[in-house]
Design a protein around this motif. Structure first.
Motif, mmCIF file in Angstrom:
data_model
loop_
_atom_site.group_PDB
_atom_site.id
_atom_site.type_symbol
_atom_site.label_atom_id
_atom_site.label_comp_id
_atom_site.label_asym_id
_atom_site.label_seq_id
_atom_site.Cartn_x
_atom_site.Cartn_y
_atom_site.Cartn_z
ATOM 1 N N VAL A 59 0.859 -1.186 0.000
ATOM 2 C CA VAL A 59 0.000 0.000 0.000
ATOM 3 C C VAL A 59 0.895 1.235 0.000
ATOM 4 O O VAL A 59 1.886 1.296 0.744
ATOM 5 C CB VAL A 59 -0.938 0.021 1.224
ATOM 6 C CG1 VAL A 59 -1.734 1.321 1.266
ATOM 7 C CG2 VAL A 59 -1.876 -1.173 1.204
ATOM 8 N N ALA A 60 0.542 2.208 -0.831
ATOM 9 C CA ALA A 60 1.276 3.473 -0.893
ATOM 10 C C ALA A 60 0.325 4.610 -0.539
ATOM 11 O O ALA A 60 -0.791 4.689 -1.060
ATOM 12 C CB ALA A 60 1.869 3.690 -2.280
ATOM 13 N N VAL A 140 -5.105 13.384 0.389
ATOM 14 C CA VAL A 140 -4.349 12.129 0.497
ATOM 15 C C VAL A 140 -4.907 11.147 -0.529
ATOM 16 O O VAL A 140 -6.127 11.064 -0.727
ATOM 17 C CB VAL A 140 -4.438 11.522 1.909
ATOM 18 C CG1 VAL A 140 -3.620 10.239 1.996
ATOM 19 C CG2 VAL A 140 -3.982 12.517 2.966
ATOM 20 N N ALA A 141 -4.009 10.409 -1.163
ATOM 21 C CA ALA A 141 -4.389 9.323 -2.072
ATOM 22 C C ALA A 141 -3.766 8.031 -1.560
ATOM 23 O O ALA A 141 -2.563 7.984 -1.286
ATOM 24 C CB ALA A 141 -3.921 9.617 -3.491
ATOM 25 N N VAL A 142 -4.582 6.994 -1.433
ATOM 26 C CA VAL A 142 -4.138 5.682 -0.959
ATOM 27 C C VAL A 142 -4.314 4.695 -2.105
ATOM 28 O O VAL A 142 -5.415 4.547 -2.644
ATOM 29 C CB VAL A 142 -4.938 5.228 0.276
ATOM 30 C CG1 VAL A 142 -4.411 3.892 0.798
ATOM 31 C CG2 VAL A 142 -4.869 6.288 1.374
ATOM 32 N N THR A 143 -3.237 4.023 -2.478
ATOM 33 C CA THR A 143 -3.273 3.096 -3.610
ATOM 34 C C THR A 143 -2.725 1.740 -3.198
ATOM 35 O O THR A 143 -1.841 1.636 -2.336
ATOM 36 C CB THR A 143 -2.447 3.637 -4.788
ATOM 37 O OG1 THR A 143 -1.080 3.777 -4.381
ATOM 38 C CG2 THR A 143 -2.969 4.991 -5.247
ATOM 39 N N SER A 144 -3.279 0.711 -3.836
ATOM 40 C CA SER A 144 -2.797 -0.658 -3.652
ATOM 41 C C SER A 144 -3.111 -1.423 -4.920
ATOM 42 O O SER A 144 -4.264 -1.822 -5.143
ATOM 43 C CB SER A 144 -3.461 -1.323 -2.446
ATOM 44 O OG SER A 144 -3.023 -2.665 -2.307
ATOM 45 N N GLU A 148 -7.601 2.359 -5.774
ATOM 46 C CA GLU A 148 -7.213 3.708 -5.374
ATOM 47 C C GLU A 148 -8.363 4.375 -4.650
ATOM 48 O O GLU A 148 -9.514 4.269 -5.059
ATOM 49 C CB GLU A 148 -6.809 4.534 -6.595
ATOM 50 C CG GLU A 148 -6.433 5.974 -6.272
ATOM 51 C CD GLU A 148 -6.026 6.759 -7.500
ATOM 52 O OE1 GLU A 148 -6.429 7.932 -7.628
ATOM 53 O OE2 GLU A 148 -5.306 6.193 -8.352
ATOM 54 N N GLN A 149 -8.039 5.050 -3.558
ATOM 55 C CA GLN A 149 -9.026 5.801 -2.783
ATOM 56 C C GLN A 149 -8.432 7.174 -2.495
ATOM 57 O O GLN A 149 -7.336 7.286 -1.960
ATOM 58 C CB GLN A 149 -9.367 5.067 -1.476
ATOM 59 C CG GLN A 149 -10.531 5.665 -0.718
ATOM 60 C CD GLN A 149 -11.865 5.387 -1.362
ATOM 61 O OE1 GLN A 149 -11.959 4.557 -2.264
ATOM 62 N NE2 GLN A 149 -12.902 6.068 -0.933
ATOM 63 N N VAL A 171 -8.988 -0.022 0.054
ATOM 64 C CA VAL A 171 -8.068 -0.537 -0.969
ATOM 65 C C VAL A 171 -7.482 -1.895 -0.595
ATOM 66 O O VAL A 171 -6.928 -2.584 -1.452
ATOM 67 C CB VAL A 171 -6.911 0.458 -1.222
ATOM 68 C CG1 VAL A 171 -7.450 1.782 -1.706
ATOM 69 C CG2 VAL A 171 -6.052 0.652 0.020
ATOM 70 N N THR A 172 -7.606 -2.309 0.653
ATOM 71 C CA THR A 172 -7.040 -3.593 1.066
ATOM 72 C C THR A 172 -8.075 -4.684 1.229
ATOM 73 O O THR A 172 -7.710 -5.826 1.505
ATOM 74 C CB THR A 172 -6.277 -3.447 2.398
ATOM 75 O OG1 THR A 172 -7.151 -2.879 3.396
ATOM 76 C CG2 THR A 172 -5.067 -2.546 2.233
#
Length: 235
Positions: A59-60, A140-144, A148-149, A171-172
Motif C-alpha cells: 500500500v502506498a 491524500v491518495a491511498v493506492t494498492s 485507489e481511494q 483498498v485492502t
C-alpha cells in the motif's frame, strides 16, 4: 575552571545527550506521545490495520499537505501529519508513506491534480482585521495495485485518522459485496390453489373422456371463459 566555562560544558553535554536520545528513538521506531493533545496516539484498530499490510499486497499513501495553512487549519494539518508519521513508523515493508508539500503551480501540485484529482482549496486566512484567501492542500491518495481511494481535502471537523483508515480499508479489502435479487418462491397454498383451479376448468376431464370427445365431436365446442388465474404460475 571558571564557573561560566563549567556551566557551558554542562549545557553542551545535556544538549548532546538529548540529540543522541532523539536519534536513537527514531532509529528504533519509538514514538512517544509528548504533546498535551496526544496527537501521536492512534487507536488499536488503526494499529491492527497498519500491521495487516504485507509486502505481498503493498500500500502506498501519497499525502499532499501545504507547508503553510491558515490558523483555523493548523490543528487539522498537525493531526494529519502526526497520523501519517505514525503509520510510517509503525508500518512494515509493505506500507509506504510519502508526504509532499506542494506549492502553487509546482510539479507536485500538477501531479496531485492530474494523477489523483487532488486540488488546492481556497480558504480564508484571517490575520487581525484582514482577511485573505489562501490555496491549501490537505489531500491524500491511498493506492494498492489497481485500487485507489482519494481524500480530496480534509476539512475542519473531519477526523484525519478516520478518513485514512477508511481509505486504507477500502483498498485492502479482498472483494466487494455483491447484491443479488432472488425470485420469490411459490408458497404451498398457491400450489394447491393451482391444482383446484385446473381441476375446475371446463374440459379438464379424464384422459378417456378427452379421447372419446375428440373422436365423437365433429364440431368444436365453444370455448368457455376461464374462471380463475394463478398469479404465481399464470395458469
Amino acid at each position: 575552571m571558571h564557573p561560566r566555562v563549567h556551566r557551558f560544558i554542562r549545557f553542551a553535554s545535556i544538549a548532546v545527550t538529548a540529540v543522541s536520545l532523539t536519534y536513537m528513538a527514531q532509529r528504533a521506531n519509538v514514538r512517544a506521545d509528548v504533546t498535551a493533545e496526544k496527537l501521536n496516539q492512534v487507536t488499536s484498530a488503526t494499529r491492527d490495520l497498519i500491521d495487516a499490510v504485507t509486502p505481498e499486497r503493498p500500500v502506498a499513501i501519497h499525502a499532499f499537505v501545504s507547508r503553510e495553512v491558515p490558523r483555523d487549519y493548523v490543528t487539522v494539518r498537525a493531526r494529519l501529519l502526526s497520523v501519517l508519521r505514525e503509520m510510517e513508523a509503525r508500518g512494515k515493508e509493505g506500507l509506504t508513506v510519502r508526504i509532499v508539500e506542494p506549492s502553487s503551480f509546482s510539479d507536485e501540485a500538477v501531479e496531485a491534480e492530474e494523477k489523483y484529482g487532488i486540488r488546492p482549496q481556497v480558504v480564508a486566512n484571517r490575520d487581525g482585521d484582514r482577511v485573505q484567501e489562501m490555496q491549501v492542500f490537505l489531500g491524500v491518495a491511498v493506492t494498492s495495485g489497481p485500487h485507489e481511494q482519494t481524500i480530496p481535502f480534509i476539512d475542519r471537523g473531519m477526523s484525519p485518522e478516520y478518513e485514512l483508515v477508511r481509505a486504507l480499508r477500502t483498498v485492502t479489502q479482498e472483494k466487494k459485496k455483491v447484491v443479488g435479487c432472488c425470485a420469490p418462491t411459490r408458497p404451498s397454498w398457491a400450489t394447491s390453489t393451482c391444482r383446484r383451479a385446473s381441476s375446475s376448468r371446463p374440459g379438464a376431464s379424464s384422459a378417456s373422456s378427452r379421447s372419446s370427445t375428440r373422436s365423437a365431436a365433429s364440431t368444436p365446442a365453444p370455448r368457455s371463459r376461464r374462471t380463475s388465474t394463478c398469479c404465481w404460475c399464470r395458469r
